[in-house]
Write an enzyme that holds these catalytic residues in place. Sequence first.
Site, short mmCIF file in Angstrom:
data_model
loop_
_atom_site.label_atom_id
_atom_site.label_comp_id
_atom_site.label_asym_id
_atom_site.label_seq_id
_atom_site.Cartn_x
_atom_site.Cartn_y
_atom_site.Cartn_z
N ASP A 90 53.50 -43.84 -36.37
CA ASP A 90 54.92 -43.47 -35.96
C ASP A 90 55.91 -43.31 -36.88
O ASP A 90 56.91 -42.60 -36.70
CB ASP A 90 55.26 -44.05 -34.94
N THR B 24 52.42 -48.15 -39.23
CA THR B 24 52.66 -47.36 -38.12
C THR B 24 52.56 -45.99 -38.26
O THR B 24 53.11 -45.67 -39.20
CB THR B 24 53.74 -47.87 -37.24
N GLY C 234 48.96 -50.81 -32.43
CA GLY C 234 48.00 -49.80 -32.41
C GLY C 234 47.46 -49.82 -33.79
O GLY C 234 48.28 -49.68 -34.77
#
Length: 412
Positions: free
Chosen positions: A145, A143, A15
Amino acid sequence: MSELKGACIIGQSGGPTSVINASALGVIEAALENSSITRVLGAEHGILGVLNDRLFDMAEEDPEELALLKYTPSSALGAGRYTMADPDLNDTDYKRILEIFKKYDVRYFFYNGGNDSMDTCNKISKYMQKVGYECRVMGVPKTIDNDLYGTDHCPGYASAAKYIATSCMEVYQDSRVYDTGMVAIIEIMGRHAGWLAASASLASAHGCGPDLIYLPETDFDMEQFLSDVDRIYKEKGNCLVAVSEGIHYPDGSFVAEACTSATDGFGHAQLGGLAPTLADLVKTRTGAKVRGIELSLLQRCGAHLASKTDIDESYMAGVAAVQSAVSGITDKMVGFERIMEDGKYVCNIKLLDLTDVANTEKKVPLEWINEAGNGMTQAYIDYVLPLIQGEPDRPMSNSLPRFAQLKKVYAK
């Protein structure tokens, strides 16, 4: 160690983020300037670009246009989600990669991505060592995340956190304009680690954020959730909730199971529909007007709210990867180490073994979650606040952002 001369490949995977291109730029510019690297190639759509022999010659790009990558969101080279088999079970892809490496005399491979991307990087590195082909492999982290093992934080996280906190502050203002109350439920990305949802607490700490925040690090109790929302709504006339998409029941099942039959290219369940599901339940319980809001892709492409600290550190990670590889280091991922100097935050580079990083998730420490499991402690605020600092001087055209427009000339 003797000097190793040859071409390099930079690929992006997984992503995108608002700053992943800053890391790619760090790799590209450092590689173009290094005499040990004879050619700089960009892989189209990650490892698929290598397998399909679709590589861009980065020297063909205008330097001024390349420089705009620092402020351009998403993955300029094109990302991919492709899972490579264990080479001991099926080495077809690895033989093809070796063929391409030999064709272009590739001796340096840089892969810019998250958990699964570091697994790919690790597999390629180990295979090249096994077959005796000297190629220095470095992982460049990214990331939103923030769940990569061993690094204090990940490039991309701070900018997403800043976007989420700002958006929560704005929703807070909007949800209080009428004489009738409202419950707003904001769904935030994060399958197993709740770092992104946690960032909503920055808004709360500044007086206009969520009343309740739920992370996947703790089990979700639906009845307690509905009770808490009902109580706050009756007390205040409004209630704002931030919830991670990955919240789950004690048995491990996701609250958002609507789309678990679908997966991404790495085999992870695609979650979605949590906000409207919770909104319907809250409306039934409270009778209030309820809005379910999903920030979705905006969290990862909101370059207009990017953290300058995040941009600068992302670029630094790319440069460090090249410098480390040229100095003789391989089989590592660039990581960040936080230190405090004279009371001020400083970020240093450290290198982590790819084997340790691959497919290992870093969770939010439980002690940073409040006892009720519906908010964050001051320790988390102290952790994240330095990361979101600074406003980049973004190039603009007619008051709109000016993003990089690459020619993408294929290598021959």
